[in-house]
Every structure is written in C-alpha cells, then in structure tokens.
Design a protein around this motif. Structure first.
Motif, mmCIF file in Angstrom:
data_model
loop_
_atom_site.group_PDB
_atom_site.id
_atom_site.type_symbol
_atom_site.label_atom_id
_atom_site.label_comp_id
_atom_site.label_asym_id
_atom_site.label_seq_id
_atom_site.Cartn_x
_atom_site.Cartn_y
_atom_site.Cartn_z
ATOM 1 N N HIS A 15 0.826 -1.207 0.000
ATOM 2 C CA HIS A 15 0.000 0.000 0.000
ATOM 3 C C HIS A 15 0.865 1.264 0.000
ATOM 4 C CE1 HIS A 15 -3.644 -2.194 0.171
ATOM 5 N NE2 HIS A 15 -3.570 -2.541 1.453
ATOM 6 N N LEU A 16 1.952 1.235 0.750
ATOM 7 C CA LEU A 16 2.858 2.393 0.762
ATOM 8 C C LEU A 16 3.458 2.617 -0.622
ATOM 9 C CD1 LEU A 16 4.657 1.831 4.175
ATOM 10 C CD2 LEU A 16 3.027 3.642 3.623
ATOM 11 N N ASP A 17 3.918 1.549 -1.252
ATOM 12 C CA ASP A 17 4.475 1.661 -2.610
ATOM 13 C C ASP A 17 3.428 2.172 -3.587
ATOM 14 O OD1 ASP A 17 7.004 0.827 -1.885
ATOM 15 O OD2 ASP A 17 6.670 -1.260 -2.469
ATOM 16 N N ASN A 18 2.207 1.650 -3.496
ATOM 17 C CA ASN A 18 1.145 2.081 -4.404
ATOM 18 C C ASN A 18 0.779 3.550 -4.187
ATOM 19 O OD1 ASN A 18 0.991 -0.392 -5.652
ATOM 20 N ND2 ASN A 18 -0.691 -1.132 -4.390
ATOM 21 N N ALA A 19 0.744 3.993 -2.942
ATOM 22 C CA ALA A 19 0.442 5.404 -2.664
ATOM 23 C C ALA A 19 1.505 6.309 -3.274
ATOM 24 C CB ALA A 19 0.345 5.629 -1.153
ATOM 25 N N ARG A 20 2.763 5.949 -3.076
ATOM 26 C CA ARG A 20 3.861 6.753 -3.625
ATOM 27 C C ARG A 20 3.835 6.754 -5.148
ATOM 28 N NH1 ARG A 20 8.272 5.296 -5.674
ATOM 29 N NH2 ARG A 20 8.158 3.187 -4.841
ATOM 30 N N LEU A 21 3.648 5.588 -5.746
ATOM 31 C CA LEU A 21 3.612 5.499 -7.207
ATOM 32 C C LEU A 21 2.444 6.280 -7.795
ATOM 33 C CD1 LEU A 21 4.549 1.743 -7.690
ATOM 34 C CD2 LEU A 21 5.926 3.736 -8.342
ATOM 35 N N VAL A 37 7.467 10.601 -0.579
ATOM 36 C CA VAL A 37 7.649 9.592 0.456
ATOM 37 C C VAL A 37 6.265 9.192 0.948
ATOM 38 C CG1 VAL A 37 8.598 9.157 2.751
ATOM 39 C CG2 VAL A 37 9.845 10.601 1.148
ATOM 40 N N ALA A 38 6.046 7.898 1.090
ATOM 41 C CA ALA A 38 4.752 7.404 1.571
ATOM 42 C C ALA A 38 4.897 6.928 3.008
ATOM 43 C CB ALA A 38 4.254 6.281 0.684
ATOM 44 N N SER A 39 3.833 7.119 3.754
ATOM 45 C CA SER A 39 3.794 6.670 5.136
ATOM 46 C C SER A 39 2.342 6.391 5.496
ATOM 47 C CB SER A 39 4.395 7.738 6.052
ATOM 48 O OG SER A 39 4.585 7.206 7.346
ATOM 49 N N SER A 40 2.102 6.059 6.741
ATOM 50 C CA SER A 40 0.726 5.805 7.163
ATOM 51 C C SER A 40 0.541 6.257 8.599
ATOM 52 C CB SER A 40 0.382 4.322 7.028
ATOM 53 O OG SER A 40 1.125 3.552 7.957
ATOM 54 N N ILE A 41 -0.705 6.531 8.932
ATOM 55 C CA ILE A 41 -1.080 6.812 10.309
ATOM 56 C C ILE A 41 -2.334 6.000 10.613
ATOM 57 C CG2 ILE A 41 -0.135 9.154 10.316
ATOM 58 C CD1 ILE A 41 -3.067 10.145 10.206
ATOM 59 N N PHE A 48 -4.664 5.127 7.507
ATOM 60 C CA PHE A 48 -4.641 6.014 6.343
ATOM 61 C C PHE A 48 -3.219 6.020 5.794
ATOM 62 C CE2 PHE A 48 -8.172 7.462 8.849
ATOM 63 C CZ PHE A 48 -9.123 7.836 7.921
ATOM 64 N N TYR A 49 -3.102 5.862 4.485
ATOM 65 C CA TYR A 49 -1.817 5.933 3.801
ATOM 66 C C TYR A 49 -1.737 7.290 3.122
ATOM 67 C CZ TYR A 49 -1.687 0.940 4.606
ATOM 68 O OH TYR A 49 -1.682 -0.291 5.210
ATOM 69 N N TYR A 50 -0.549 7.858 3.077
ATOM 70 C CA TYR A 50 -0.412 9.159 2.429
ATOM 71 C C TYR A 50 0.951 9.272 1.768
ATOM 72 C CZ TYR A 50 2.253 10.588 6.574
ATOM 73 O OH TYR A 50 3.191 10.681 7.583
ATOM 74 N N ALA A 51 1.032 10.180 0.831
ATOM 75 C CA ALA A 51 2.295 10.483 0.162
ATOM 76 C C ALA A 51 2.532 11.974 0.282
ATOM 77 C CB ALA A 51 2.246 10.048 -1.296
ATOM 78 N N ALA A 52 3.782 12.316 0.522
ATOM 79 C CA ALA A 52 4.150 13.721 0.698
ATOM 80 C C ALA A 52 5.398 14.030 -0.118
ATOM 81 C CB ALA A 52 4.405 14.020 2.178
ATOM 82 N N LEU A 74 -6.431 0.747 -2.734
ATOM 83 C CA LEU A 74 -6.408 2.085 -2.154
ATOM 84 C C LEU A 74 -7.405 2.979 -2.878
ATOM 85 C CD1 LEU A 74 -2.598 2.851 -1.754
ATOM 86 C CD2 LEU A 74 -4.214 2.140 0.003
ATOM 87 N N GLU A 75 -8.031 3.865 -2.115
ATOM 88 C CA GLU A 75 -8.886 4.879 -2.723
ATOM 89 C C GLU A 75 -8.531 6.226 -2.102
ATOM 90 O OE1 GLU A 75 -13.079 4.635 -1.999
ATOM 91 O OE2 GLU A 75 -12.829 4.315 0.133
ATOM 92 N N PRO A 76 -8.497 7.286 -2.908
ATOM 93 C CA PRO A 76 -8.226 8.616 -2.363
ATOM 94 C C PRO A 76 -9.322 9.036 -1.383
ATOM 95 C CG PRO A 76 -7.959 8.604 -4.741
ATOM 96 C CD PRO A 76 -8.599 7.304 -4.367
ATOM 97 N N VAL A 77 -8.925 9.738 -0.357
ATOM 98 C CA VAL A 77 -9.851 10.233 0.661
ATOM 99 C C VAL A 77 -10.160 11.692 0.349
ATOM 100 C CG1 VAL A 77 -10.106 10.715 3.136
ATOM 101 C CG2 VAL A 77 -8.891 8.675 2.382
ATOM 102 N N PRO A 78 -11.432 12.095 0.333
ATOM 103 C CA PRO A 78 -11.750 13.511 0.137
ATOM 104 C C PRO A 78 -11.124 14.345 1.264
ATOM 105 C CG PRO A 78 -13.738 12.162 -0.009
ATOM 106 C CD PRO A 78 -12.643 11.272 0.475
ATOM 107 N N ALA A 79 -10.638 15.519 0.927
ATOM 108 C CA ALA A 79 -9.919 16.349 1.898
ATOM 109 C C ALA A 79 -10.730 16.623 3.155
ATOM 110 C CB ALA A 79 -9.482 17.659 1.248
#
Length: 148
Positions: A15-21, A37-41, A48-52, A74-79
């Motif tokens: 999931h981290l790789d997919n978020a970053r890609l 860089v991808a990480s999660s909380i 939640f996975y995120y990329a920054a 993974l699906e994007p989360v609305p802000a």
C-alpha cells in the motif's frame, strides 16, 4: 509460509508503494515536488496511507491521502475527511480545512437583493467571455401553461 504479521507487513508495504507510485504518476499539485515519500497513520482504529513531497522552501507538503477499500485497493480520501493528525504534520496544507475560522472573522451577511445583484453580474453576457451563453426561451409552451 508467511506468518500473519509478515503478511500484514507485506500488505502495508504494498500500500505504501502504491500510494507513492500513484502520486508520482498522478499528482499535479503546483509547488509540490518529489521525491515523494509514503507513510501511514492510524486514527480511531483506521489506517490512512499518504504520500508527501516538498515545496520550494523545503517544507513537507501533503500530496494525497488514501484508505483501503474492502476490495483491498487504495482509494483517495476527500480532503474534508482527512483525520485531524494531518493538521499537525502538514500545517500549510491543512490550515483551511482545520482552521476554526478560515475567513478570519464573520462573513458579511448579504441581503436577498445583494445576492440577486451578484448573480445578475455573474450571468451578464460580458461577465465572462469564456462562458457560452445559453439561448433564452421567452415563449411559454402550451404544455407548461396551467389549465384553468
């Protein structure tokens, strides 16, 4: 055979790789650059996975937040659904979402006349040369006329 913990770690890494890609390929946020860089909380039991990336001043900037669907994708989360911990990690990006008063004070109350005047200004033919004006039908058809 992998144990359960190893499988969960593998899934998390995927999931981290997919978020970053995803962000590397799709992100078009002006002023936010890689390397991403991808990480999660985890918040309230949900991961939640995120990329920054970074901006030109070197600050960490949030590019995208994801959650895992029941299908495992993974699906994007609305802000507006970002969990509050993102406000601490990305204050520049989250200021308007988590700010108690984003307009810096009470927004002026408008009268119906002021709203109508504003709308008239917006729909004037010369208000926006890029807008195509729709044809106006002043004739009332017989089908729409109430019968007495």
């Amino acid at each position: 055979m992998l144990d359960i913990a190893a499988e969960e770690d593998l899934e998390r890494m995927t999931h981290l790789d997919n978020a970053r890609l995803y962000v590397e390929r799709q992100s078009g946020i002006p002023g936010v650059f890689g390397p991403y860089v991808a990480s999660s909380i985890t918040w309230k039991g949900r991961r939640f996975y995120y990329a920054a990336g970074r901006d030109s001043e070197g600050r960490r900037r949030l590019a995208e937040v994801f959650r895992v669907k029941t299908t495992g994708e993974l699906e994007p989360v609305p802000a507006y659904e970002y969990p509050p911990p993102f406000a601490d990690q990305f204050p520049v990006d989250m200021a308007s979402i988590f700010h108690p008063d984003p307009w810096g004070g009470k927004v002026q109350d408008l009268t119906v006349s002021q709203l109508a005047d504003g709308l008239r200004t917006m729909i004037k033919e010369d208000a926006s040369p890029n807008c195509k004006k729709l044809p106006r039908d002043d004739a009332v058809s017989e089908a729409s006329t109430p019968q007495s």
